[in-house]
Design a protein around this motif. Structure first.
Motif, mmCIF file in Angstrom:
data_model
loop_
_atom_site.group_PDB
_atom_site.id
_atom_site.type_symbol
_atom_site.label_atom_id
_atom_site.label_comp_id
_atom_site.label_asym_id
_atom_site.label_seq_id
_atom_site.Cartn_x
_atom_site.Cartn_y
_atom_site.Cartn_z
ATOM 1 N N ASP A 23 55.488 41.473 18.430
ATOM 2 C CA ASP A 23 55.101 40.969 17.318
ATOM 3 C C ASP A 23 54.195 39.518 17.514
ATOM 4 N N VAL A 24 52.801 39.798 17.163
ATOM 5 C CA VAL A 24 51.987 38.915 17.439
ATOM 6 C C VAL A 24 51.849 37.844 16.222
ATOM 7 N N ASP A 25 51.896 36.538 16.760
ATOM 8 C CA ASP A 25 51.678 35.352 15.563
ATOM 9 C C ASP A 25 50.329 35.015 15.506
ATOM 10 N N GLU A 26 49.380 35.021 16.585
ATOM 11 C CA GLU A 26 48.183 34.307 16.516
ATOM 12 C C GLU A 26 47.178 34.967 17.786
ATOM 13 N N LEU A 27 46.069 35.000 17.334
ATOM 14 C CA LEU A 27 45.047 35.405 18.507
ATOM 15 C C LEU A 27 44.051 34.248 18.427
ATOM 16 N N ALA A 38 53.078 35.226 20.729
ATOM 17 C CA ALA A 38 54.070 36.169 20.218
ATOM 18 C C ALA A 38 55.442 35.463 20.759
ATOM 19 N N GLY A 39 56.219 35.338 19.476
ATOM 20 C CA GLY A 39 57.495 34.770 19.561
ATOM 21 C C GLY A 39 57.735 33.699 20.376
ATOM 22 N N GLY A 40 56.728 32.694 20.446
ATOM 23 C CA GLY A 40 56.722 31.340 21.196
ATOM 24 C C GLY A 40 56.183 31.551 22.496
ATOM 25 N N THR A 41 55.838 32.595 23.054
ATOM 26 C CA THR A 41 55.360 32.659 24.232
ATOM 27 C C THR A 41 53.779 32.914 24.123
ATOM 28 N N ARG A 42 52.884 32.255 24.843
ATOM 29 C CA ARG A 42 51.358 32.367 24.683
ATOM 30 C C ARG A 42 51.123 33.062 26.195
ATOM 31 N N LEU A 43 50.302 33.894 26.267
ATOM 32 C CA LEU A 43 49.645 34.720 27.227
ATOM 33 C C LEU A 43 48.122 34.593 27.001
ATOM 34 N N LEU A 44 47.402 34.537 28.095
ATOM 35 C CA LEU A 44 45.848 34.615 28.227
ATOM 36 C C LEU A 44 45.595 36.101 28.632
ATOM 37 N N ALA A 45 44.913 36.868 27.970
ATOM 38 C CA ALA A 45 44.276 38.149 28.421
ATOM 39 C C ALA A 45 42.963 38.351 28.387
ATOM 40 N N ARG A 46 42.337 39.419 29.280
ATOM 41 C CA ARG A 46 41.093 39.453 29.416
ATOM 42 C C ARG A 46 40.635 40.168 27.753
ATOM 43 N N GLY A 47 41.625 40.903 27.313
ATOM 44 C CA GLY A 47 41.333 41.843 26.323
ATOM 45 C C GLY A 47 42.493 42.208 25.404
ATOM 46 N N VAL A 48 42.490 42.605 24.267
ATOM 47 C CA VAL A 48 43.631 42.983 23.454
ATOM 48 C C VAL A 48 43.263 44.445 22.945
ATOM 49 N N VAL A 49 44.238 45.246 22.462
ATOM 50 C CA VAL A 49 44.058 46.189 21.622
ATOM 51 C C VAL A 49 45.278 46.093 20.486
ATOM 52 N N LEU A 50 44.525 46.060 19.207
ATOM 53 C CA LEU A 50 45.182 45.694 18.162
ATOM 54 C C LEU A 50 45.705 47.149 17.358
ATOM 55 N N ALA A 51 47.028 47.791 17.947
ATOM 56 C CA ALA A 51 47.418 49.046 17.425
ATOM 57 C C ALA A 51 48.340 48.904 16.464
ATOM 58 N N THR A 52 47.883 48.380 15.335
ATOM 59 C CA THR A 52 48.682 48.240 14.115
ATOM 60 C C THR A 52 47.954 48.522 12.907
ATOM 61 N N GLU A 53 48.733 48.190 11.470
ATOM 62 C CA GLU A 53 47.874 48.473 10.353
ATOM 63 C C GLU A 53 46.741 47.323 10.097
ATOM 64 N N ALA A 54 45.677 48.061 9.405
ATOM 65 C CA ALA A 54 44.510 47.329 9.075
ATOM 66 C C ALA A 54 45.080 45.886 8.552
ATOM 67 N N PHE A 55 45.820 45.851 7.627
ATOM 68 C CA PHE A 55 46.259 44.438 7.063
ATOM 69 C C PHE A 55 46.859 43.448 7.964
ATOM 70 N N VAL A 56 47.363 43.919 8.833
ATOM 71 C CA VAL A 56 48.091 43.190 10.073
ATOM 72 C C VAL A 56 46.861 42.665 10.810
ATOM 73 N N ALA A 57 46.107 43.652 11.344
ATOM 74 C CA ALA A 57 44.958 43.093 12.208
ATOM 75 C C ALA A 57 44.031 42.179 11.370
ATOM 76 N N SER A 58 43.833 42.420 10.358
ATOM 77 C CA SER A 58 42.863 41.359 9.418
ATOM 78 C C SER A 58 43.486 39.978 9.446
ATOM 79 N N ARG A 59 44.817 39.706 9.258
ATOM 80 C CA ARG A 59 45.646 38.598 9.393
ATOM 81 C C ARG A 59 45.228 37.863 10.778
ATOM 82 N N LEU A 60 45.556 38.696 11.646
ATOM 83 C CA LEU A 60 45.224 37.936 13.052
ATOM 84 C C LEU A 60 43.833 37.794 13.408
ATOM 85 N N LEU A 61 42.982 38.456 12.937
ATOM 86 C CA LEU A 61 41.678 38.346 13.189
ATOM 87 C C LEU A 61 41.026 37.251 12.114
ATOM 88 N N SER A 62 41.477 36.879 11.193
ATOM 89 C CA SER A 62 40.528 36.102 10.189
ATOM 90 C C SER A 62 40.376 34.802 10.608
#
Length: 86
Positions: A23-27, A38-62
């Motif tokens: 459950d991702v809180d912020e990108l 996500a859940g109080g943990t922070r991770l640096l990644a080269r890339g991410v795949v947002l495999a979720t509903e469009a409205f959830v991806a919209s919130r994370l990317l806004s």
């Protein structure tokens, strides 16, 4: 897919380091990747795949990609029913 679309995610997980079901809180975009909170943990990644509903991806990317977030927010879902005959 037999077993649902999770089959695709599990196959990807077998090939690359990835986290499923988080459950991702912020990108946050950085020059060298994406910081995922996500859940109080922070991770640096080269890339991410947002495999979720469009409205959830919209919130994370806004905060970082507002144009993409607006396009995702405008996405309309068609009504869907799944019927299984025994």
């Amino acid at each position: 897919f037999r077993g649902g679309f999770e089959t695709v995610a599990r196959a990807a997980q077998a090939k690359v380091d990835c986290r499923l079901g988080a459950d991702v809180d912020e990108l946050t975009l950085h020059p060298d990747g994406v910081e995922v909170s996500a859940g109080g943990t922070r991770l640096l990644a080269r890339g991410v795949v947002l495999a979720t509903e469009a409205f959830v991806a919209s919130r994370l990317l806004s905060p970082t990609l507002p144009a993409a977030a607006r396009q995702l927010a405008a996405f309309e879902y068609a009504p869907l029913a799944l019927v299984r005959w025994a």
